[in-house]
Design a protein around this motif. Structure first.
Motif, PDB file in Angstrom:
ATOM      1  N   THR A 122       0.827  -1.213   0.000  1.00  0.00           N
ATOM      2  CA  THR A 122       0.000   0.000   0.000  1.00  0.00           C
ATOM      3  C   THR A 122       0.859   1.260   0.000  1.00  0.00           C
ATOM      4  O   THR A 122       0.396   2.331  -0.410  1.00  0.00           O
ATOM      5  CB  THR A 122      -0.963   0.008   1.198  1.00  0.00           C
ATOM      6  OG1 THR A 122      -0.237  -0.191   2.421  1.00  0.00           O
ATOM      7  CG2 THR A 122      -2.011  -1.085   1.053  1.00  0.00           C
ATOM      8  N   LEU A 123       2.087   1.159   0.461  1.00  0.00           N
ATOM      9  CA  LEU A 123       3.024   2.272   0.302  1.00  0.00           C
ATOM     10  C   LEU A 123       3.393   2.445  -1.163  1.00  0.00           C
ATOM     11  O   LEU A 123       3.506   3.560  -1.678  1.00  0.00           O
ATOM     12  CB  LEU A 123       4.296   2.016   1.108  1.00  0.00           C
ATOM     13  CG  LEU A 123       4.398   2.588   2.510  1.00  0.00           C
ATOM     14  CD1 LEU A 123       5.600   2.022   3.231  1.00  0.00           C
ATOM     15  CD2 LEU A 123       4.466   4.108   2.471  1.00  0.00           C
ATOM     16  N   ARG A 124       3.573   1.315  -1.837  1.00  0.00           N
ATOM     17  CA  ARG A 124       3.971   1.344  -3.241  1.00  0.00           C
ATOM     18  C   ARG A 124       2.916   2.022  -4.117  1.00  0.00           C
ATOM     19  O   ARG A 124       3.243   2.818  -4.999  1.00  0.00           O
ATOM     20  CB  ARG A 124       4.211  -0.078  -3.743  1.00  0.00           C
ATOM     21  CG  ARG A 124       4.871  -0.159  -5.126  1.00  0.00           C
ATOM     22  CD  ARG A 124       4.619  -1.503  -5.774  1.00  0.00           C
ATOM     23  NE  ARG A 124       5.070  -2.611  -4.954  1.00  0.00           N
ATOM     24  CZ  ARG A 124       6.267  -3.187  -5.050  1.00  0.00           C
ATOM     25  NH1 ARG A 124       7.131  -2.763  -5.929  1.00  0.00           N
ATOM     26  NH2 ARG A 124       6.570  -4.206  -4.280  1.00  0.00           N
ATOM     27  N   ASP A 125       1.636   1.713  -3.872  1.00  0.00           N
ATOM     28  CA  ASP A 125       0.592   2.286  -4.731  1.00  0.00           C
ATOM     29  C   ASP A 125      -0.115   3.490  -4.111  1.00  0.00           C
ATOM     30  O   ASP A 125      -1.003   4.076  -4.726  1.00  0.00           O
ATOM     31  CB  ASP A 125      -0.432   1.220  -5.128  1.00  0.00           C
ATOM     32  CG  ASP A 125      -1.177   0.614  -3.939  1.00  0.00           C
ATOM     33  OD1 ASP A 125      -1.270   1.257  -2.879  1.00  0.00           O
ATOM     34  OD2 ASP A 125      -1.678  -0.528  -4.075  1.00  0.00           O
ATOM     35  N   GLY A 126       0.265   3.871  -2.888  1.00  0.00           N
ATOM     36  CA  GLY A 126      -0.276   5.082  -2.289  1.00  0.00           C
ATOM     37  C   GLY A 126      -1.547   4.907  -1.471  1.00  0.00           C
ATOM     38  O   GLY A 126      -2.002   5.865  -0.839  1.00  0.00           O
ATOM     39  N   ARG A 127      -2.112   3.711  -1.432  1.00  0.00           N
ATOM     40  CA  ARG A 127      -3.371   3.528  -0.702  1.00  0.00           C
ATOM     41  C   ARG A 127      -3.241   3.832   0.779  1.00  0.00           C
ATOM     42  O   ARG A 127      -4.199   4.290   1.413  1.00  0.00           O
ATOM     43  CB  ARG A 127      -3.881   2.098  -0.895  1.00  0.00           C
ATOM     44  CG  ARG A 127      -4.523   1.819  -2.252  1.00  0.00           C
ATOM     45  CD  ARG A 127      -4.929   0.371  -2.350  1.00  0.00           C
ATOM     46  NE  ARG A 127      -3.760  -0.507  -2.397  1.00  0.00           N
ATOM     47  CZ  ARG A 127      -3.774  -1.783  -2.040  1.00  0.00           C
ATOM     48  NH1 ARG A 127      -4.873  -2.332  -1.559  1.00  0.00           N
ATOM     49  NH2 ARG A 127      -2.676  -2.520  -2.139  1.00  0.00           N
ATOM     50  N   ILE A 128      -2.061   3.594   1.334  1.00  0.00           N
ATOM     51  CA  ILE A 128      -1.882   3.803   2.764  1.00  0.00           C
ATOM     52  C   ILE A 128      -2.011   5.277   3.135  1.00  0.00           C
ATOM     53  O   ILE A 128      -2.506   5.621   4.217  1.00  0.00           O
ATOM     54  CB  ILE A 128      -0.517   3.242   3.235  1.00  0.00           C
ATOM     55  CG1 ILE A 128      -0.560   2.956   4.734  1.00  0.00           C
ATOM     56  CG2 ILE A 128       0.637   4.171   2.874  1.00  0.00           C
ATOM     57  CD1 ILE A 128       0.570   2.074   5.216  1.00  0.00           C
ATOM     58  N   PHE A 129      -1.613   6.172   2.227  1.00  0.00           N
ATOM     59  CA  PHE A 129      -1.739   7.601   2.499  1.00  0.00           C
ATOM     60  C   PHE A 129      -3.206   8.021   2.475  1.00  0.00           C
ATOM     61  O   PHE A 129      -3.652   8.806   3.307  1.00  0.00           O
ATOM     62  CB  PHE A 129      -0.944   8.417   1.477  1.00  0.00           C
ATOM     63  CG  PHE A 129       0.524   8.158   1.545  1.00  0.00           C
ATOM     64  CD1 PHE A 129       1.273   8.614   2.614  1.00  0.00           C
ATOM     65  CD2 PHE A 129       1.166   7.450   0.550  1.00  0.00           C
ATOM     66  CE1 PHE A 129       2.628   8.365   2.695  1.00  0.00           C
ATOM     67  CE2 PHE A 129       2.521   7.203   0.614  1.00  0.00           C
ATOM     68  CZ  PHE A 129       3.258   7.660   1.687  1.00  0.00           C
ATOM     69  N   ASP A 130      -3.944   7.495   1.517  1.00  0.00           N
ATOM     70  CA  ASP A 130      -5.367   7.801   1.439  1.00  0.00           C
ATOM     71  C   ASP A 130      -6.072   7.332   2.707  1.00  0.00           C
ATOM     72  O   ASP A 130      -6.912   8.047   3.266  1.00  0.00           O
ATOM     73  CB  ASP A 130      -5.968   7.123   0.208  1.00  0.00           C
ATOM     74  CG  ASP A 130      -7.386   7.582  -0.078  1.00  0.00           C
ATOM     75  OD1 ASP A 130      -7.617   8.796  -0.095  1.00  0.00           O
ATOM     76  OD2 ASP A 130      -8.256   6.722  -0.272  1.00  0.00           O
ATOM     77  N   TYR A 131      -5.731   6.135   3.189  1.00  0.00           N
ATOM     78  CA  TYR A 131      -6.375   5.581   4.373  1.00  0.00           C
ATOM     79  C   TYR A 131      -6.101   6.435   5.607  1.00  0.00           C
ATOM     80  O   TYR A 131      -7.031   6.844   6.316  1.00  0.00           O
ATOM     81  CB  TYR A 131      -5.884   4.150   4.622  1.00  0.00           C
ATOM     82  CG  TYR A 131      -6.410   3.562   5.914  1.00  0.00           C
ATOM     83  CD1 TYR A 131      -7.706   3.043   5.986  1.00  0.00           C
ATOM     84  CD2 TYR A 131      -5.616   3.557   7.063  1.00  0.00           C
ATOM     85  CE1 TYR A 131      -8.195   2.527   7.176  1.00  0.00           C
ATOM     86  CE2 TYR A 131      -6.104   3.039   8.259  1.00  0.00           C
ATOM     87  CZ  TYR A 131      -7.390   2.518   8.310  1.00  0.00           C
ATOM     88  OH  TYR A 131      -7.878   2.024   9.492  1.00  0.00           O
ATOM     89  N   PHE A 132      -4.826   6.732   5.878  1.00  0.00           N
ATOM     90  CA  PHE A 132      -4.503   7.464   7.100  1.00  0.00           C
ATOM     91  C   PHE A 132      -4.870   8.942   6.997  1.00  0.00           C
ATOM     92  O   PHE A 132      -5.149   9.575   8.028  1.00  0.00           O
ATOM     93  CB  PHE A 132      -3.028   7.282   7.467  1.00  0.00           C
ATOM     94  CG  PHE A 132      -2.749   5.965   8.126  1.00  0.00           C
ATOM     95  CD1 PHE A 132      -3.167   5.725   9.421  1.00  0.00           C
ATOM     96  CD2 PHE A 132      -2.099   4.954   7.443  1.00  0.00           C
ATOM     97  CE1 PHE A 132      -2.924   4.500  10.036  1.00  0.00           C
ATOM     98  CE2 PHE A 132      -1.855   3.724   8.044  1.00  0.00           C
ATOM     99  CZ  PHE A 132      -2.275   3.496   9.346  1.00  0.00           C
TER     100      PHE A 132
END
Length: 258
Positions: A122-132
């Motif tokens: 999720t760091l690679r595709d950016g999803r983790i930033f959207d989530y947090f």
């Protein structure tokens, strides 16, 4: 690897410690982690002129993991210059290795963190930033954006308005900042243009000319787009932002002959 206390000053420790104590700080942790230059065990060789990254994995609690360090000082305090190492940006490392093996950030120190494969993906595709980012309170979101936005000076906005006046088919222009949490990057300045319907067929060429003219004036790059009234983004911009440029009534009459 046994944890041992090391007297190494590393500003990133404060970021990690804050994230472990306060969930509202985890967005900031991942964003800062993505911008780090990591130090990893291994070397770079060449294969037919192409660089090849060779990394050394270690066993921690019966699991093979990739050790990564947030500073060379931390790395050296553990390995005492006995091993070769590579300095590499987190973003680049994410693209260079498979995400099915966990990383451990700063192993050997009291303050460390295991980064599991799901986090890496999720760091690679950016999803983790959207989530947090979505976990932040409205006030924290507003504060975060305010800290990152670089305002365009009023004199520059006025110069852009004069520039737009030379394009009679533009009726209004809106200036805002667009932020995409999934990129982890700073907000960027954006100008949305309302144009007369009869120029739709040549809008691409018109936009390219306006983009070049505006960015000759602006101190930093500004993205531009002709607003599509059917899109939610357009409705949001038009509803909440006052145009910084509006064609005058004389301009309206003039545009009828173009």
């Amino acid at each position: 690897m046994k944890k041992i206390k090391k007297n190494v000053v590393d500003p990133f420790d404060e970021v990690l410690l804050a994230a472990t104590k306060d969930p509202m700080k985890r967005y900031h942790f991942y964003k800062a982690f993505l911008e780090l230059e990591l130090v990893v065990l291994g070397n770079v060789t060449s294969d037919q002129g192409e660089p090849v990254l060779n990394l050394k994995y270690i066993e921690v609690k019966n699991e093979m993991v990739l050790p990564v360090y947030s500073s060379w000082q931390k790395f050296d305090s553990i390995f005492q210059s006995n091993y070769t190492y590579v300095k590499i940006k987190t973003r680049e490392l994410l693209q260079s290795v498979e995400s099915h093996t966990a990383w451990v950030l700063n192993p050997g120190f009291d303050l460390s963190k295991k980064i599991i494969p799901e986090e890496l993906e999720t760091l690679r595709d950016g999803r983790i930033f959207d989530y947090f980012f979505n976990q932040l309170t409205p006030a924290l979101k507003e504060q975060l954006l305010a800290e990152q936005i670089v305002d365009i000076p009023k004199t520059v906005v006025e110069s852009i308005s004069e520039c737009l006046r030379t394009y009679p088919s533009i009726s209004r222009a809106y200036l805002t900042n667009i932020y995409n949490p999934m990129t982890g990057e700073r907000p960027f300045s954006f100008i949305g243009l309302e144009v007369d319907e009869h120029v739709n067929e040549t809008s691409a060429g018109l936009l390219a000319k306006i983009f070049q003219s505006v960015n000759q004036i602006a101190p930093a790059r500004i993205e531009l787009a002709i607003l599509d009234q059917s899109l939610p983004l357009t409705q949001s911009i038009v509803s909440h932002i006052a145009p910084f440029y509006e064609r005058t009534s004389v301009d309206d009459l003039h545009s009828m002959f173009h």
